[in-house]
Design a protein around this motif. Sequence first.
Motif, short mmCIF file in Angstrom:
data_model
loop_
_atom_site.label_atom_id
_atom_site.label_comp_id
_atom_site.label_asym_id
_atom_site.label_seq_id
_atom_site.Cartn_x
_atom_site.Cartn_y
_atom_site.Cartn_z
N THR A 84 0.82 -1.14 0.06
CA THR A 84 -0.03 0.04 0.07
C THR A 84 0.78 1.31 -0.08
O THR A 84 0.77 2.25 -0.74
N ILE A 85 1.90 1.47 1.05
CA ILE A 85 2.68 2.63 0.93
C ILE A 85 3.40 2.72 -0.18
O ILE A 85 3.53 3.74 -0.79
N PHE A 87 2.58 1.87 -3.21
CA PHE A 87 2.01 2.25 -4.42
C PHE A 87 1.36 3.75 -4.38
O PHE A 87 1.09 4.37 -5.34
N MET A 88 1.33 4.32 -3.18
CA MET A 88 0.45 5.35 -2.87
C MET A 88 0.95 6.43 -3.62
O MET A 88 -0.09 7.28 -4.10
N PRO A 89 2.26 6.90 -3.73
CA PRO A 89 2.67 7.86 -4.47
C PRO A 89 1.90 8.18 -5.92
O PRO A 89 1.96 9.18 -6.46
N LEU A 91 -0.77 7.84 -7.11
CA LEU A 91 -2.11 8.24 -7.24
C LEU A 91 -1.93 9.88 -7.19
O LEU A 91 -2.79 10.37 -7.56
N ILE A 92 -0.81 10.47 -6.87
CA ILE A 92 -0.75 11.84 -6.54
C ILE A 92 -0.47 12.31 -7.85
O ILE A 92 0.34 11.95 -8.73
N VAL A 96 1.10 18.27 -8.35
CA VAL A 96 1.34 18.25 -6.83
C VAL A 96 2.65 17.42 -6.57
O VAL A 96 3.50 18.04 -5.68
N TRP A 133 9.91 7.71 -7.70
CA TRP A 133 9.01 7.57 -6.60
C TRP A 133 7.55 7.35 -6.98
O TRP A 133 6.91 6.76 -6.20
N ILE A 141 3.37 -3.41 -8.45
CA ILE A 141 2.26 -4.23 -8.49
C ILE A 141 2.23 -5.20 -9.64
O ILE A 141 1.90 -6.42 -9.39
N LEU B 25 7.44 7.59 2.30
CA LEU B 25 6.56 8.47 2.97
C LEU B 25 7.30 9.93 3.45
O LEU B 25 6.44 10.84 3.58
N MET B 231 -8.30 8.09 -11.62
CA MET B 231 -7.08 8.66 -11.55
C MET B 231 -6.54 9.67 -12.68
O MET B 231 -5.84 10.46 -12.40
N MET B 278 -3.71 16.14 -1.59
CA MET B 278 -3.34 14.97 -1.31
C MET B 278 -4.19 14.13 -0.55
O MET B 278 -4.49 12.96 -0.62
N VAL B 281 -7.24 12.22 -2.30
CA VAL B 281 -6.46 11.03 -3.47
C VAL B 281 -6.30 9.63 -2.25
O VAL B 281 -6.41 8.72 -2.66
N ILE B 282 -5.42 10.34 -1.24
CA ILE B 282 -5.15 9.23 -0.25
C ILE B 282 -6.35 8.42 0.43
O ILE B 282 -6.38 7.24 0.35
N PHE B 285 -7.81 6.36 -2.33
CA PHE B 285 -7.03 4.96 -2.42
C PHE B 285 -7.12 3.98 -1.12
O PHE B 285 -7.42 2.90 -1.54
N LEU B 286 -7.34 4.60 -0.15
CA LEU B 286 -7.25 3.64 1.09
C LEU B 286 -8.80 3.02 1.13
O LEU B 286 -8.79 1.68 1.55
N GLN B 289 -8.78 0.33 -2.44
CA GLN B 289 -7.38 -0.11 -2.61
C GLN B 289 -7.47 -1.34 -3.32
O GLN B 289 -6.76 -1.47 -4.51
N ILE B 292 -8.37 -0.62 -7.07
CA ILE B 292 -7.48 0.17 -7.67
C ILE B 292 -6.30 -0.90 -8.16
O ILE B 292 -5.92 -0.82 -9.42
N ILE B 293 -6.00 -1.51 -7.18
CA ILE B 293 -4.63 -2.60 -7.62
C ILE B 293 -5.37 -3.52 -8.78
O ILE B 293 -4.56 -3.76 -9.54
#
Lengths: 263, 303
Positions: A84-85, A87-89, A91-92, A96, A133, A141, B25, B231, B278, B281-282, B285-286, B289, B292-293
């Motif tokens: 999850t972590i 993949f997250m970037p 979607l931004i 941004v 990133w 994935i 992160l 997206m 952001m 979007v986050i 996503f959560l 998820q 999306i995958i």
Amino acid sequence: MISFVIPFFWGIVLSFCKFTNITNADFVGFQNYIEAFTVDSYFMDSFWFTLAFTVVSVITINVIAFALALCLTKGVLGTNIFRTIFFMPNLIGGIVLGYIWQLIINGVLGIWGVNITTNANYGFWGLVILMNWQNAGYMMIIYIAAIQNIPTDMLEAASIDGAGYWRTLFKIIIPSVMPSITICLFMTITNGFKLYDQNLALTAGNPGRQTEMMAMNIFNTFFTRNAYFAQGVGQAKAVVFTIIVAAIALTQLGITRKKEVEN
Amino acid sequence: MAQVSNRAGKWILFAVLIIVAAAVLFPILVVFMNSFKGQLYITSQPFKFPTFKPTPDHMEEPSEAFPYGRFVPGEDATFAGITNYTRGLVQIKFFQSFGWSLWITIASVCGILICTSMLAWFITRVKNWFTTIIYFALTVSMIVPFQMVMFTMSRFANILHLDNPWGIIVLYVGFGCGMATFMFAGFIKSIPLALEEAAMIDGAGPVRTFFQVVLPMLKSTAITLAILQTMWVWNDYLLPYLTLPSTQRTIPVAIQSLRGSYGAVNWGAMMAMLVLAMLPVIIFFLACQKYIIKGVLAGAVKG
């Protein structure tokens, strides 16, 4: 079947775009194309910059993504959270992302009293880091799914035959996920070539248009040059750009088709 | 023995992954932290936490350069509360942009799904010169980069009065229909024709057959597509920038407007707005998820 109107509309748009102007078009032959390359060297510069960027970022993204995928298919604690972590970037949005990284990179470079627009190399590597990133998680994935599809008895057979880790990796895992590698390579190549938003937000082509990529060069030709015929030149550049992108896409199609036939 | 080294290996791997995750992160956290700092301190010390108390003025010990010591003025507290947020919200009219982004994304995605599902059914089941041309045009539209049509399209949108948040949906449907139609068509090909024939024999017309027999079966493909298109539309910058008037901006366009014409960036408001941009979007996503995958994988196979 109302929906036909829309694709049809798109078709009209597309066909019009083969011309160089839409209301006051004067036929000028290949002059626009010649001007695209001769008036200034920025277009060629942007081509080389784009090419170098694409090559470097494609390699780094795919190596990192593949390595992460290998790590995440070992059954380590918290695999899902890591996935999850990572993949997250992705979607931004590009704009941004560009500003996030402008802050970070300028913060780091600030230690030496410079910033990202001091030197074109900083902008180049900044973009590479940014794209890694953003895209490594996405490709990861795809690789994870491919690695998980490898039949386990094949891996067991290899370990019974006494194949070491690297041998298994190169002789079994990589050949089995080859179709995914092809897809990821082409996705990263086209992404690299078409990059615009990130480029705009991170450096906007500075210093002195040295980090301008092709998409941005075309945009600037259209909208910031004041010359009357600039649009024609812009459209000519766009056609060249289209040919390059289409060539990449068709190569991919050819390779995938060939693979399907072999299978 | 092998068991032990295997377990140790897993822990090392776990540690490595933690470090990578922290690196991933880190930028987001830095932006979040800076969104609460005063404008000046964001660029001068981006990696420091905001401070709440001003540092006191003090005299420096005498040194070679300053034999009588030196007065060093203290710094202000770098914590700026939510002023970045309040200023940013007003300056770029964030909520308005959010509304436009939301409307354009939802309407475009719905439009794309409705139009392309019908179109895909039509071109897979009816084969003539007309559908062949459409099929070819869609293939071309998927390959051609946006820059190719950028200029003519934006002029066209002007002439046809599509340069507003309603007209842009037509443009998005046009741009999005290539991939969506292909994915739908790929799925429809796998549906046995007998089902539709049975419906026809029972007296259902083509419209009824489509909505009652074909459409329900397309549901999972539709969800995948909805995710992929969301997206794309939500993050798209150039199309809204070129076609929408500056009073009706989407979020990416609004954020870009924080960079002045000479490249000066209003970093205080920028940090706060990046956080706000952001956030949805986050959350999105959560929340979705799993889909999306799945969507990413389906898109990769077809793409």
